[in-house]
Structure formats: structure tokens, C-alpha cells
Design a protein around this motif. Structure first.
Motif, mmCIF file in Angstrom:
data_model
loop_
_atom_site.group_PDB
_atom_site.id
_atom_site.type_symbol
_atom_site.label_atom_id
_atom_site.label_comp_id
_atom_site.label_asym_id
_atom_site.label_seq_id
_atom_site.Cartn_x
_atom_site.Cartn_y
_atom_site.Cartn_z
ATOM 1 N N LEU A 1 0.841 -1.209 0.000
ATOM 2 C CA LEU A 1 0.000 0.000 0.000
ATOM 3 C C LEU A 1 0.865 1.244 0.000
ATOM 4 C CD1 LEU A 1 -2.861 1.308 0.296
ATOM 5 C CD2 LEU A 1 -2.475 1.290 2.747
ATOM 6 N N ARG B 1 1.140 4.231 -2.570
ATOM 7 C CA ARG B 1 0.911 5.610 -2.160
ATOM 8 C C ARG B 1 2.033 6.509 -2.659
ATOM 9 N NH1 ARG B 1 -0.284 5.584 3.322
ATOM 10 N NH2 ARG B 1 1.780 6.101 4.037
ATOM 11 N N ILE C 1 -10.137 15.819 -4.003
ATOM 12 C CA ILE C 1 -9.595 14.701 -4.774
ATOM 13 C C ILE C 1 -10.603 14.279 -5.832
ATOM 14 C CG2 ILE C 1 -8.189 13.795 -2.891
ATOM 15 C CD1 ILE C 1 -10.354 11.627 -2.501
ATOM 16 N N PRO D 1 -12.957 11.798 -7.066
ATOM 17 C CA PRO D 1 -13.605 10.653 -6.418
ATOM 18 C C PRO D 1 -13.593 9.390 -7.256
ATOM 19 C CG PRO D 1 -15.231 12.254 -7.147
ATOM 20 C CD PRO D 1 -13.910 12.871 -7.387
ATOM 21 N N GLU E 1 -6.264 5.953 -6.868
ATOM 22 C CA GLU E 1 -4.870 6.367 -6.639
ATOM 23 C C GLU E 1 -4.820 7.661 -5.833
ATOM 24 O OE1 GLU E 1 -6.059 5.599 -9.658
ATOM 25 O OE2 GLU E 1 -5.091 3.668 -10.030
ATOM 26 N N GLU E 2 -5.712 8.610 -6.170
ATOM 27 C CA GLU E 2 -5.697 9.871 -5.426
ATOM 28 C C GLU E 2 -6.098 9.630 -3.975
ATOM 29 O OE1 GLU E 2 -7.224 13.535 -6.899
ATOM 30 O OE2 GLU E 2 -6.532 13.139 -8.930
ATOM 31 N N ILE F 1 -5.553 6.898 -2.286
ATOM 32 C CA ILE F 1 -4.411 6.267 -1.622
ATOM 33 C C ILE F 1 -3.321 7.303 -1.368
ATOM 34 C CG2 ILE F 1 -2.547 4.576 -1.914
ATOM 35 C CD1 ILE F 1 -4.525 2.788 -3.368
ATOM 36 N N ALA F 2 -3.149 8.226 -2.320
ATOM 37 C CA ALA F 2 -2.121 9.258 -2.174
ATOM 38 C C ALA F 2 -2.360 10.110 -0.934
ATOM 39 C CB ALA F 2 -2.081 10.146 -3.417
ATOM 40 N N VAL F 3 -3.638 10.271 -0.527
ATOM 41 C CA VAL F 3 -3.897 11.068 0.670
ATOM 42 C C VAL F 3 -4.086 10.175 1.900
ATOM 43 C CG1 VAL F 3 -4.814 13.059 -0.561
ATOM 44 C CG2 VAL F 3 -6.367 11.260 0.136
ATOM 45 N N GLY G 1 -5.239 6.924 1.937
ATOM 46 C CA GLY G 1 -6.359 5.998 1.926
ATOM 47 C C GLY G 1 -5.953 4.559 2.206
ATOM 48 N N TYR G 2 -6.831 3.864 2.902
ATOM 49 C CA TYR G 2 -6.667 2.450 3.249
ATOM 50 C C TYR G 2 -5.524 2.185 4.219
ATOM 51 C CZ TYR G 2 -10.279 1.670 -0.166
ATOM 52 O OH TYR G 2 -11.482 1.712 -0.830
ATOM 53 N N GLU G 3 -4.879 3.235 4.681
ATOM 54 C CA GLU G 3 -3.828 3.091 5.693
ATOM 55 C C GLU G 3 -4.483 2.658 7.002
ATOM 56 O OE1 GLU G 3 -0.445 3.847 5.193
ATOM 57 O OE2 GLU G 3 -0.068 3.157 7.234
ATOM 58 N N TYR H 1 -7.511 -3.674 -6.845
ATOM 59 C CA TYR H 1 -6.304 -3.528 -6.041
ATOM 60 C C TYR H 1 -6.210 -4.565 -4.937
ATOM 61 C CZ TYR H 1 -4.326 0.786 -7.890
ATOM 62 O OH TYR H 1 -3.713 1.724 -8.679
#
Lengths: 121, 617, 151
Positions: A7, A11, B124, B126, B130-131, B133-135, B137-139, B255
């Protein structure tokens, strides 16, 4: 993806892609395309922006979409994002105003203050 | 132009030039000569940059620093500190707030907001995972699955104090714990996206603007309760939200974020979208579940609660969109961070939809505990057209209204309920003094009446009776005793109805009676609507002294009810008047006024109002 | 005749609402005719009266033929406060029909609906899947013109 590590890699890749996109793109124009915006004509604004960018061959400009910021009474809303400058949010846009913003702000670097509803870094 | 290490964009618009921009340029060039850095720095004269009252201004790249009111005397220090030592001069810099002030037209709208659920809405794309996740997401999901167990996750939510944002305000962690403990398998999670409250569009914005956020929250909830399947129930009137959530689920599948062994753990998950077909009552959890089963969306008695017996009689967790949208931030920033905002019993932030007669309509997210005054006047910008504030309806057709006396009430679950209103899902309808509160109450009641599923008598029959009474009152047939009857009937319906719709439908009527009793009294006893909204309780009148006999009103009247002549002047036949107001609009001498109450003519003709009890015998 | 659609769904009662949506959306007159109900009843093994019970409960389903463009004007309080009543009057004038009716050329059907969730831009109406906000009588007239004119 199988792990958190995966992930994180995605990212980083996504973040750098967004950056290089921004670098390859000098300016990013983001049009609010939530139902509020669409009900107030955001689709026509988007069309006008894409049309004007193509007409002027602005290949360092990226045009994308986003959801609603909550400024219903100011829809349609368009953000102009440039590296190192505060983000300018234009409100109550229409196709005509959008074309003016492309000409004055995007090409000539002069913010069209009358249409601005907010700025933030 | 050769490439130099620093570019100075010096504004030479007329404002800055008159403030001395050219002198600044001259001095700068001199100083660069002195310090021998002329070849390293570009000075570019530009057109007007905007904040003219701060001139002369300049922007320095690559740092992107904006300097204001740069005087010739500042330049020695500026060149020394910034251009030689590389340390931008703070005291000359346009401060954050000032910069915003310079071009921002709407400062208070943003100032008091703290965006949690709306964090990325409007920032972002919607449709791009990818956007998201870039901020980050899913962390949060990853953290929960690999570092926390279900129990710990529920505890974290408990510490945060998160309460259901759909209107019930039930402690989220408690609901999760109940569903976790319930026996039965498989278990399910439902995201309630059937936002039907008039005046509410928070959930729509979140589903359209940040769909992955809700999906992530749902998955964390599923893990905590031991479910592997989730349903998004979204009303059919939100086609864009449905599209975006379906897209999000697809992308997440691609993903591997939905499917088997997520993040290499033994947690598997699958999600599906279910839609409604136009029924407000399906926002009630048992009705929603009936709808998922392919039946009429009629609520069922609780207990059993969905946490014990929901979809296909299995333990089901039903959470609102906004509730789920808060989960990821609580996990990432910590329960304490969230709990620091809000009041003792109402923690965190809430998204409100400001609509009605207010300047800045839209969505705002503020910490709980903000006052109504701040929300309506600071964030909302006050009443449109310079009118006066009269009342605010919170909680839609289930809620109550509050008056100017309550503007300093804190917005949190307890304080509002105390005053006879309720937080509801977050819809806030602001009303100015041109509104008739009896009419408004009738309007809300009509909504609930039409949306009633018809299953239980108190709601089905009781609301109809209340509505009939309000119709009589607003058409001049009110009778003494009506107000007390409305109160009594309303309270009975509240106590006896099967589900939340019936239990709260009388609220608008009861709260308007509580705070605007005098309006009801004048409708009933004086047969007058003082705001001139109720057509039967107002009239138009021609002042014969002012009338010049031009006959314009008579000619424009759509029902030809204004006979007269130049000599006799003109007069409206009140019985035939349809109250369109055309005559008043066209009168060149303002001889026609709009007045409260029934006209003299009709008053004397009117017989005693019919005894409403005869309706029941 | 409805096989194409039915094939896509497992014959389970929980798929009823989606099947009905799809049949309606694909029908040129935007409603669910009796023969469709019978086929669905056979496919799902549910009595037809149950299906009618569901159809008549949910406001978006119609048992009667409707026009090409279904105009849904929001009648909820935030739109009412911003003048939706005037818009209703204007629409009735332009289309020359009453609420719930369809124009003779089968182009427009006029309906009222509950809150569409675009209250920040009241008053609002939805025509099929398109939402229009911040309306006034002129804008409504222009929209109807564009779609096929006054009646």
C-alpha cells in the motif's frame, strides 16, 4: 496488493505521479462535479474549459474533476492549482467566465479577482 | 532571458506603481550591483497581481514568497537576508490570514470549519483510487487489520465518543459491540445512504465526493463485528452517488482491497450496492432491511434490533454514511484527537447542510458545541435580502424549530433535545420573517403524512387528522380548542407509533405551537395570517382615496374581479379574488395593499365555522 | 419479452426492486406493464399481488404509461421556501397538463417528488437523471424549450 508495505509503495507512486503530473503540468484546473455543481451547469463549464485549453494548445495544463466542497450557493466551482501559489477557488462560474479565466489567469498569470470566492494554500 | 537562481515578479500595476514600485526596482538593481549578484537575479515587471492595498508587492520564486508593502527602506535588509543568506524576510511576508483576506470573498465560511468527514470532498478526484491512496487511503484499514484486533478497534471508537450521525445519536461503539456479541452467522454491515430528510445532502456529498472513505469505514466496522459482507443502500434519487460507490468497489477489487485475505490477513470482504425506489421511510433501519429483502419498506417493531436480527434474520450493523466517514480519521489521528473537539457528551464534528433563507447555503463541518448564532450568521452569512431571522428548523420533518431566543444554544445532542428540537441528520433550514410558521408546520406534516408507510394506526390515521386540522386552521375554519387538540393528538402519536417516522412526525407542529402559539391563535381567533402567506387569511384592498381610476388592475386581473370606473374608482370583489397579487404589481400609484386577515366584506358574510366534531360523528 | 433483463438476475425475491427498475428504465413509456409483472411473478415465483404491493409502495415505480421525460419537481420545504410553487404553476402552464399527467405527444410527465438532496441550490427539479438547480420561471421555460418545446 498483499501487504501494508505494498500500500505504501502504491501511495508513494501515486503521490509522485500527482507531483510530476503537476510539474509536467504547470497548472491544474479542478472542476467541482458533484450533483450540486452539475445541477448548476458544471458540465458546461467543464466542456468550455476543455475546449479553450485545446484551442489554445495549452499542453502544460491538466484538467480534472472533484466532488463538492460544500459551497452550494457558489456552484459551479473551479479550483486553479499552481505549485508555490495559493490555490484560487472561482465560484458562480459559467462557460463564458471559464473562458475568461483561461485567458487571463492561466495564460497571462493574472487572477480574475471578481470571480474569486476563496484562496487557500 | 537567461536562467537565474531567483526570479522576482514585481507588480507594476497602477496601484503598486503609485505606491512606489518603480523606485523599489531601481533601488534593488543598485543593491544587486553593490553585492555583485545582478547576474543571479531576475526582476520581472508584471501586471496587477491583485491585492492593491498592500502595494508595492512582489513574488519571489522558486520559494513562492509573497512580499507586501515593500518600501525602499526595507530593501537593504531584504537583499541581505533573503537574496544573500536565503532567509525569506518574515515581517514583509503576506501572512496567511491577510493573504486570504486579500482575495477571499467569504472568510467566515471557512474559518470555523474543521473537516473530518468532508476532509477530501472537493479536493480529490472521487473516481480515482490512486488519489485516495495518495492522501493516506486504506492506511487505517491496514493498521486495523495488521496491528489491532476487533476488540481494540471497538475500544478506540468508544474512546472517541463517536455517535451515530444519521439522527439517532446512538453511541457507535456500543452498536458495534452489540452486533459483535450477537450470535448468528454470517453477519452483515449496511451503510445507510437513504438520506431522505428534506434539506439534508451531507451523505450525498460524501458518497459522491469521497466514496472510498465510506468503503474503508465500512470495512473497519465489518472487521470489528465479524462480518464479511457489506451493503450500501443508496436512494435511487442519487444516481451519481450510486455510480461513484459502484466504481469505488470495482477499483478496490482490482487492487485486492476487496476480496480474500486483505493485506495478507485472514479477513475477507465483499460489498454490494442496493438501491431504493423512492420511499423516505426506508431510512429507518428495519424498513431498509425489508427493502433489501425485496418487500414493501415497512418498519418492524424493535426489539429485535437489527444487531440481533437484521438482513435475513442475521446480526446486522446499520450505520449512517457520515458515521462511517469518521472512522478512518479516528483510527489514524487517534481517539483523543477526535474527542478533544465538541462537548462532554457530543464529541467530534458534525456536517450540517445550511439551506433556506440564508446567504451561504451549502455544507459545513464544524465541531459540536458551536452555537446556532455562529452557524447561521458567521458561517452562513446571515439572512438573504437583509430580512430578519425568524426561526430555524433542525432535523427536518422529525425535528423542531427554534427561535431568535435560542440563537445562543450550543449545537449538541442534549442541548437541542432539551429545547424541543433535535440534531437530526444535520439539515438546518433557516427561515426569515416572511414565513408563516403554521404554514411551515403544515408543510412538514404533509411530508411525513405522504411518506407514512401506513402500517400503524396512530401514524396513518393520526397524522391525517392533524393535517386536516391544520388545513382548517389555515383556511379560516379554526376553532377554539384546536391548539389543545393538536397538542394532545400529537403527543399520542409520538407515544404510540411503531417507528421513528411516526414518533417524530408531530414535532414540527408541537414545536411551532410551543414557540409561535400566538400565530396559531391569530389564525384561529382573528382569522388572520400576519405574514400574509395563508391565502384564505389575507386579502388585497384598493384604497379608493389613492385610486386614480386608471383601470389597469381591472384589465390585468386574470379572473376579472375588479369592477369600477374612472369616476367610481375600482374595487375588488373579495369572494372571487384568487390572491394572485397581479393588481398590486401593476398599480402605478401603489393604491393596492396586501393585508392580513379576511376582508371586511367576507367577514360579515361568513357564517360560524363548522363544528369539526361533526367530522368524527 | 423481458428475458434479456430477467436473465441477469438470480430468481430471488431480493432482486425484485432492481428487476422492476430495469424493466421500467428500458420501457419507452417508462412504466411497468401488466405482462411484465406476470413474467416477473413467474420468474421469481412470487404472487403478482406482492409485486403490485411493492410497486405501489415505492414512488418511483409507475403502473401507468408515462412520457419520455419525467419531470420531478421537488416539493420539500427548502425548495418550497425558495419558490417551488411558482415553478409548478409555470410548468402546468407550459405543458398544459395537471400533476401526474402526461402530455398528449407523450413527451413530458409532470410529477412532484420528495427532497432530491440538492437543497443548497433550491428550487430544484430532476428530469430523468438530470438535475437542474437554482431555478426560476425563465430557466424552467428554457429547459423545457430545449427538450422539445411547449405544448
Amino acid at each position: 496488493m498483499k501487504t501494508l508495505e505494498d500500500l505504501r509503495k502504491i501511495r508513494e507512486k501515486a503521490q509522485s505521479e500527482m507531483k510530476t503530473r503537476d510539474q509536467k503540468a504547470r497548472v491544474k484546473i479542478v472542476v467541482g462535479m458533484g450533483t450540486s455543481g452539475i445541477a448548476m451547469g458544471a458540465r458546461e463549464v467543464m466542456k468550455a474549459i476543455l475546449d479553450e485549453v485545446a484551442k489554445r494548445n495549452l499542453d502544460d495544463v491538466l484538467v480534472t474533476q472533484t466532488g463538492e466542497k460544500g459551497l452550494s450557493s457558489m456552484e459551479p466551482v473551479v479550483d486553479v492549482i499552481e505549485e508555490g501559489k495559493p490555490t484560487v477557488t472561482y465560484g458562480n462560474m459559467n462557460p463564458e467566465k471559464a473562458r475568461k479565466v483561461i485567458a487571463e489567469h492561466i495564460v497571462n498569470g493574472k487572477v480574475v479577482n471578481d470571480y474569486v470566492v476563496a484562496t487557500q494554500s | 532571458m537567461t536562467l537565474k537562481r531567483t526570479d522576482i515578479l514585481l507588480c507594476c500595476g497602477s496601484g503598486c506603481v503609485s505606491a512606489g514600485a518603480l523606485k523599489v526596482k531601481k533601488k534593488l538593481l543598485e543593491l544587486f550591483e553593490q553585492k555583485d549578484i545582478t547576474s543571479e537575479i531576475n526582476i520581472i515587471e508584471t501586471g496587477c497581481m491583485g491585492p492593491c492595498d498592500y502595494g508595492p508587492v512582489m513574488m519571489v520564486y522558486p520559494e513562492g514568497v509573497f512580499y507586501k508593502t515593500v518600501g525602499v527602506d526595507d530593501l537593504e535588509e531584504l537583499v541581505e537576508e533573503h537574496f544573500l543568506k536565503g532567509r525569506p524576510l518574515k515581517r514583509l511576508m503576506l501572512q496567511e490570514e491577510e493573504r486570504i483576506f486579500a482575495t477571499k470573498k467569504d472568510i467566515p465560511f471557512y474559518q470555523k470549519q474543521v473537516k473530518v468527514a468532508l476532509e477530501h470532498c472537493g479536493y480529490i478526484d472521487p473516481e480515482s483510487i490512486e488519489e485516495y491512496i495518495a492522501v493516506g487511503g486504506y492506511e487505517a484499514l491496514g493498521k486495523v487489520l495488521t496491528e489491532m484486533d476487533p476488540q481494540k478497534t471497538i475500544e478506540t471508537i468508544k474512546e472517541s465518543g463517536l455517535r451515530g450521525r444519521g439522527g439517532g445519536g446512538f453511541p457507535t461503539a456500543t452498536k458495534w459491540a452489540f452486533t459483535r456479541k450477537a450470535s448468528g452467522s454470517p453477519k452483515y454491515v449496511i451503510c445507510n445512504g437513504d438520506e431522505g430528510d428534506p434539506g439534508a445532502f451531507m451523505d450525498r456529498s460524501i458518497l459522491e465526493g469521497d466514496p472510498h472513505r465510506v468503503l474503508e469505514g465500512m470495512m473497519i466496522a465489518a472487521y470489528s463485528i465479524g462480518a464479511n459482507k457489506g451493503y450500501f443502500y443508496i436512494r435511487a434519487e442519487y444516481p451519481l452517488a450510486i455510480k461513484r460507490i459502484k466504481n469505488a468497489i470495482e477499483k478496490a477489487c482490482e487492487y485486492g482491497l476487496i476480496g480474500e485475505n486483505i493485506f495478507g490477513t485472514d479477513f475477507s470482504f465483499d460489498a454490494e450496492v442496493r438501491t431504493g425506489a423512492g420511499a423516505f421511510v426506508c431510512g429507518e433501519e428495519t424498513a431498509l432491511i425489508a427493502s433489501i429483502h425485496g418487500e414493501r419498506g415497512q418498519p418492524n417493531a424493535k426489539p429485535p434490533y437489527p444487531s440481533d436480527s437484521g438482513v435475513w434474520q442475521k446480526p446486522t450493523l446499520v450505520n449512517n454514511v457520515e458515521t462511517l466517514a469518521n472512522v478512518r480519521t479516528i483510527i489514524l489521528k487517534g481517539a483523543d484527537w477526535f474527542a478533544k473537539m465538541g462537548t462532554e457528551a457530543s464529541k467530534g464534528t458534525k456536517v450540517f447542510a445550511l439551506t433556506g433563507d440564508v446567504k451561504n447555503t451549502g455544507l459545513v463541518e464544524v465541531p459540536m458545541g458551536i452555537t446556532l448564532r455562529e452557524l447561521i450568521f458567521d458561517v452562513g452569512g446571515g439572512i438573504v435580502d437583509g430580512k430578519k431571522f425568524k426561526a430555524v428548523q433542525l432535523g427536518g420533518p422529525s425535528g423542531g424549530c427554534l427561535t431568535a431566543d435560542h440563537l445562543d444554544t450550543s449545537i449538541d445532542y442534549e442541548s437541542l433535545t432539551e429545547k424541543g428540537a433535535m440534531m437530526g441528520s444535520g439539515g438546518i433550514i433557516v427561515m426569515d420573517d416572511a414565513n408563516c410558521m403554521v404554514n411551515v408546520a403544515k408543510f412538514f406534516l404533509e411530508f411525513s403524512l405522504e411518506e407514512s408507510c401506513g402500517k400503524c394506526t396512530p401514524c396513518r390515521v393520526g397524522l391525517k387528522q392533524m393535517y386536516s386540522m391544520l388545513e382548517r386552521i389555515t383556511s379560516g375554519e379554526g376553532k377554539p380548542g384546536d391548539i389543545e387538540e393538536l397538542e394532545s393528538l400529537g403527543n399520542s402519536i409520538k407515544a404510540l407509533s411503531l417507528c421513528g417516522l411516526g414518533q417524530t412526525a408531530p414535532n414540527p407542529v408541537l414545536s411551532t405551537i410551543r414557540y409561535f402559539r400566538n400565530e396559531y391563535i391569530s389564525h384561529i381567533e382573528d382569522k388572520s395570517c400576519n405574514t400574509k402567506v395563508c391565502l384564505d387569511l389575507m386579502h388585497f384592498l384598493i384604497d379608493k382615496d389613492k385610486c386614480i381610476g386608471c383601470s389597469l388592475c381591472s384589465r390585468k386581473c386574470p379572473v376579472s374581479c375588479i369592477p369600477g370606473s374612472r369616476e367610481e374608482k375600482y374595487e375588488i370583489i373579495q369572494e372571487e379574488c384568487v390572491k394572485c397579487g397581479t393588481c398590486m404589481e401593476v398599480c402605478p400609484v401603489n393604491a393596492i395593499s396586501k393585508l392580513p386577515g379576511i376582508s371586511e366584506e367576507l367577514r360579515s358574510e361568513k357564517t360560524e365555522p363548522s363544528d369539526y366534531r361533526s367530522l368524527y360523528t | 419479452m423481458y428475458d434479456e433483463i430477467l436473465k441477469k438476475y438470480e430468481p430471488k425475491k431480493e432482486n425484485l426492486i432492481y428487476i422492476l427498475h430495469e424493466i421500467q428504465d428500458n420501457h419507452p413509456e417508462q412504466y411497468i406493464p401488466e405482462d411484465a409483472v406476470m413474467e416477473v411473478s413467474r420468474y421469481l415465483s412470487i404472487p403478482s399481488n406482492h409485486i403490485y404491493g411493492v410497486m405501489t409502495f415505492y414512488t418511483m415505480f409507475s403502473t401507468k404509461p408515462r412520457g419520455k421525460y419525467i419531470i420531478r419537481l421537488c416539493e420539500s420545504p427548502p425548495c418550497f421556501l425558495r419558490g417551488s410553487e411558482n415553478l409548478l404553476r409555470k410548468l402546468r402552464e407550459l405543458l398544459n397538463i395537471k400533476l401526474g399527467e402526461t402530455t398528449p405527444d407523450k413527451k413530458f410527465t409532470l410529477e412532484l417528488c420528495a427532497c432530491l438532496g440538492v437543497c443548497g441550490n433550491a428550487p430544484v427539479m430532476m428530469i430523468n437523471e438530470d438535475v437542474y438547480g437554482d431555478l426560476n420561471e425563465e430557466k424552467v421555460e428554457a429547459i423545457i424549450e430545449k427538450l422539445g418545446g411547449q405544448q
